[in-house]
Write a protein that holds these residues in place. Structure first.
Motif, short mmCIF file in Angstrom:
data_model
loop_
_atom_site.label_atom_id
_atom_site.label_comp_id
_atom_site.label_asym_id
_atom_site.label_seq_id
_atom_site.Cartn_x
_atom_site.Cartn_y
_atom_site.Cartn_z
N LEU A 178 13.13 -5.82 1.06
CA LEU A 178 12.74 -5.13 -0.20
C LEU A 178 11.36 -4.78 -0.88
O LEU A 178 12.31 -3.38 -1.35
CB LEU A 178 12.63 -6.64 -0.95
CG LEU A 178 13.76 -7.42 -0.85
CD1 LEU A 178 13.17 -8.92 -2.07
CD2 LEU A 178 15.38 -7.18 -2.00
N LEU A 179 10.76 -4.05 0.00
CA LEU A 179 9.63 -3.02 -0.13
C LEU A 179 9.90 -2.24 0.71
O LEU A 179 9.50 -1.22 -0.29
CB LEU A 179 8.44 -4.03 0.80
CG LEU A 179 7.62 -5.43 0.00
CD1 LEU A 179 6.86 -5.82 0.85
CD2 LEU A 179 7.63 -5.48 -0.99
N ARG A 180 10.50 -2.75 1.59
CA ARG A 180 10.93 -0.42 2.16
C ARG A 180 11.59 -0.25 1.51
O ARG A 180 12.12 0.56 1.05
CB ARG A 180 11.38 -1.06 3.38
CG ARG A 180 10.67 -1.39 4.51
CD ARG A 180 10.79 -1.32 6.05
NE ARG A 180 9.97 -1.65 7.00
CZ ARG A 180 9.00 -0.51 7.54
NH1 ARG A 180 8.52 0.05 7.30
NH2 ARG A 180 8.05 -1.26 8.01
N ARG A 181 11.90 -0.94 0.53
CA ARG A 181 13.64 -0.02 -0.42
C ARG A 181 13.14 0.67 -1.82
O ARG A 181 13.41 1.95 -1.90
CB ARG A 181 14.65 -1.27 -0.55
CG ARG A 181 15.82 -0.74 -2.01
CD ARG A 181 16.49 -1.87 -1.85
NE ARG A 181 17.49 -2.23 -0.82
CZ ARG A 181 18.17 -3.42 -1.04
NH1 ARG A 181 18.13 -4.22 -2.51
NH2 ARG A 181 18.83 -4.09 -0.37
N ALA A 182 11.84 -0.45 -1.45
CA ALA A 182 11.46 -0.29 -3.49
C ALA A 182 10.58 0.84 -2.97
O ALA A 182 10.15 2.20 -3.78
CB ALA A 182 10.59 -1.14 -3.96
N THR A 204 1.75 -7.42 5.38
CA THR A 204 0.14 -8.60 4.56
C THR A 204 1.03 -8.70 3.69
O THR A 204 0.43 -9.58 2.89
CB THR A 204 -0.73 -7.78 4.47
OG1 THR A 204 -1.34 -7.21 5.62
CG2 THR A 204 -1.77 -8.04 3.67
N ILE A 205 1.47 -7.83 2.09
CA ILE A 205 2.46 -8.43 1.45
C ILE A 205 3.22 -9.59 0.99
O ILE A 205 3.43 -10.04 0.22
CB ILE A 205 2.47 -6.98 0.60
CG1 ILE A 205 1.40 -5.90 0.26
CG2 ILE A 205 3.11 -7.52 -1.19
CD1 ILE A 205 2.12 -4.83 -0.27
N ALA A 206 4.06 -9.16 2.41
CA ALA A 206 5.15 -10.71 2.32
C ALA A 206 4.49 -11.81 2.64
O ALA A 206 5.02 -12.73 2.10
CB ALA A 206 6.12 -9.91 3.08
N TYR A 208 1.74 -12.83 1.76
CA TYR A 208 0.78 -13.38 0.89
C TYR A 208 1.71 -14.01 -0.86
O TYR A 208 1.59 -14.80 -1.37
CB TYR A 208 0.61 -12.53 -0.27
CG TYR A 208 0.22 -11.94 -2.02
CD1 TYR A 208 -0.71 -12.65 -2.57
CD2 TYR A 208 1.00 -11.60 -2.28
CE1 TYR A 208 -0.73 -12.66 -3.65
CE2 TYR A 208 1.15 -11.60 -4.41
CZ TYR A 208 0.16 -12.03 -4.59
OH TYR A 208 -0.06 -11.73 -6.59
N SER A 209 3.00 -13.78 -0.21
CA SER A 209 4.18 -13.45 -1.41
C SER A 209 5.20 -15.82 -1.63
O SER A 209 5.08 -15.65 -2.73
CB SER A 209 5.74 -13.11 -1.81
OG SER A 209 6.23 -12.90 -0.44
N SER A 210 4.97 -15.95 -0.13
CA SER A 210 5.51 -16.86 -0.19
C SER A 210 6.56 -17.09 -0.81
O SER A 210 7.50 -18.58 -1.50
CB SER A 210 4.51 -18.31 -0.67
OG SER A 210 2.87 -18.31 -0.29
N GLY A 211 7.30 -16.46 -0.53
CA GLY A 211 8.98 -16.18 -0.44
C GLY A 211 9.04 -15.98 -2.40
O GLY A 211 10.05 -15.96 -2.14
N ASP A 212 8.01 -15.41 -2.55
CA ASP A 212 8.56 -14.89 -4.04
C ASP A 212 8.90 -13.62 -3.75
O ASP A 212 8.10 -12.54 -3.85
CB ASP A 212 7.48 -14.97 -4.73
CG ASP A 212 7.75 -15.20 -6.24
OD1 ASP A 212 8.39 -13.78 -6.41
OD2 ASP A 212 7.52 -15.63 -7.57
N ALA A 213 10.14 -12.88 -3.74
CA ALA A 213 10.61 -11.71 -3.95
C ALA A 213 9.64 -10.81 -5.27
O ALA A 213 9.32 -9.87 -5.22
CB ALA A 213 12.30 -11.01 -4.80
N ARG A 214 9.44 -11.88 -6.44
CA ARG A 214 9.33 -11.44 -7.90
C ARG A 214 7.68 -10.66 -7.85
O ARG A 214 6.95 -9.67 -7.88
CB ARG A 214 9.60 -11.36 -9.45
CG ARG A 214 8.72 -11.01 -10.80
CD ARG A 214 8.73 -12.00 -11.36
NE ARG A 214 10.07 -12.79 -11.45
CZ ARG A 214 10.48 -14.13 -11.22
NH1 ARG A 214 9.81 -14.74 -11.31
NH2 ARG A 214 11.46 -14.43 -11.16
N ASN A 215 6.97 -12.00 -6.77
CA ASN A 215 5.35 -11.27 -6.15
C ASN A 215 5.85 -10.41 -5.51
O ASN A 215 4.21 -9.51 -6.14
CB ASN A 215 5.12 -12.85 -6.24
CG ASN A 215 4.86 -13.54 -7.52
OD1 ASN A 215 4.23 -12.85 -8.39
ND2 ASN A 215 4.72 -15.10 -7.07
N SER A 216 6.05 -9.95 -4.89
CA SER A 216 5.59 -8.95 -3.35
C SER A 216 6.29 -8.03 -3.98
O SER A 216 5.34 -6.67 -3.99
CB SER A 216 6.75 -9.43 -1.87
OG SER A 216 7.56 -9.23 -2.97
#
Length: 445
Positions: A178-182, A204-206, A208-216
């Motif tokens: 998801l981060l790569r797409r964004a 690292t960001i992923a 941190y997010s604990s599985g939360d796409a919005r947070n990441s």
């Protein structure tokens, strides 16, 4: 709020450029949607329901950031339904009844309405009751989202009219995709910024997010803005860590991650090591972990590893959870620390845990036999004529207050699930079980 004043879903899905990255990157189709393969993979239940335009109401249960709202919007778009979004925090019965009345008018004109209720567990019984007649008649298709167990938070009448789908936290790999797409999307994402990212930064960001796409996604936007402000064209792990501050240092992929640390806490408690248990709990809380997550796991330890060897442990842990909720950070953390130290030092027994696993195994592998006649109630004459209750022995009327009577189904007669240890209070239970066995044996003689 009026159904006829609502913005069409297609227009609403075009998030403005000033909206947070997570909102701009919200998937619009099932093909863009990431995760929940157990529900949306080919032939899976929710995928089939969507493809067949199944009008059943449903509840999405899962952690924050797993795509509950997004999935509801995709369903509305796929089924060409009007999408109305409700917040259980802001809406009352007056608003509910207004929207229900508008939806009923729309249904007479051939229009379908999906009512999405975020945090539906926050609605009280009266508010949930207001949905019932409209859900039953098919006036609306209700889709509720909740982070809490629907069995406890949603009234039975409403729950029985909905299918419950459990959504799971996204994996680290899914978050990275998801981060790569964004990062590369020039229209909705950050592609026009001209900033790339190395693998370690995204991981690292992923983590941190604990599985939360919005947070990441929102964290990625902060990190990219930081890189742009320093005229950097590559987002590195160090930049990502700086953007995320302290929490990422404790949840880095190369260090002890979320699930590793909770495992270390649990195993330290099980091994009666209060110092290690305190340390691992501190690592989680200081990293910014949700204290209520730690509290839930601590309660789990009380019932799994302490059990009836120290039955007061469960009450202590539930009190610590309440104290954490009441006091908040940082005072409430002392209550969790107290509970963790007690659990570590308490006598240990997993006898009930093992017994219940055996019960579940037998339920799954043996026939569901009827309740033996002597254990059934006989409130009517017909039931008595059918021998309901015949042969039942009232324990208080027999010597020793124990009847020599089999209470399991015939195929499981004599089966023993619970074998108490000789630790703590459970030693007394073991002695009591031996005493009961002697009483039964004497009666057979």
């Amino acid at each position: 709020m009026s159904l006829f004043d609502s913005t069409p879903l297609a227009a609403a899905s075009q998030a403005p450029r000033q909206a947070p990255l997570a909102e701009r990157m919200r998937p619009r189709t099932l093909e863009e949607y990431v995760g929940q393969e157990h529900l949306l993979g080919p032939g899976k239940p929710l995928r089939v329901a969507i493809e067949n335009d199944d009008a059943t109401s449903m509840i999405f249960w899962g952690p924050p950031g797993t795509g509950k709202t997004t999935l509801a919007k995709i369903i509305a778009q796929r089924t060409q339904s009007t999408f109305i979004e409700f917040s259980a925090v802001l809406s009352g019965i007056k608003e509910i009844k207004q929207v229900m009345a508008d939806a009923e008018k729309a249904s007479h004109m051939g229009s379908r309405t999906i009512l999405f209720v975020d945090e539906i567990h926050r609605f009280n019984k009266a508010q949930q009751d207001a949905f019932l007649p409209y859900v039953e008649r098919g006036t609306i298709r209700l889709i509720g989202a909740t982070t809490e167990n629907p069995s406890f938070e949603i009234i039975a009448a409403l729950l029985s009219r909905c299918r419950v789908y459990t959504l799971k936290s996204l994996t680290e790999e899914q978050i990275v995709s998801l981060l790569r797409r964004a990062l590369t999307d020039p229209d909705r994402g950050l592609g026009s910024w001209g900033i790339a990212a190395d693998d370690d930064a995204l991981t690292t960001i992923a983590s941190y997010s604990s599985g939360d796409a919005r947070n990441s996604l929102n964290a990625l936007e902060v990190a990219v803005r930081l890189a742009q402000g320093r005229k950097e064209h590559l987002l590195t792990k160090d930049l990502a860590a700086e953007a995320l501050q302290q929490r990422v240092l404790l949840y880095d992929k190369q260090g002890e991650q979320h699930y590793d640390i909770i495992s270390a806490l649990h195993k330290s408690v099980r091994n009666s090591d209060p110092d290690a248990a305190l340390y691992w709990m501190g690592r989680m809380l200081e990293a910014g972990e949700d204290p209520m997550y730690v509290a839930r796991r601590v309660v789990r330890m009380a019932v799994e590893d302490i059990g009836l060897a120290a039955p007061e442990a469960l009450n202590l842990c539930l009190s610590a959870k309440d104290a954490m909720h009441f006091l908040g950070h940082p005072e409430g953390e002392l209550a969790l620390a107290q509970a963790v130290v007690y659990l570590a030092l308490a006598p240990k027994s997993n006898a009930v845990y093992m017994a219940y696993n055996m019960v579940r195994g037998d339920i799954q592998t043996t026939a569901a036999e009827p309740v033996p006649l002597h254990l059934r109630n006989a409130p009517t004459k017909l039931m008595k004529e059918l021998d309901y209750g015949k042969g039942y022995q009232y324990a208080h009327d027999v010597e020793g207050r124990v009847a020599d009577m089999e209470c399991l189904p015939p195929s499981l007669a004599g089966r023993r699930y619970y074998s108490p240890t000789h630790e703590g209070r459970e030693k007394l239970l073991a002695q009591r079980m031996e005493e009961i066995a002697r009483i039964k044996a004497d009666k057979r003689k």
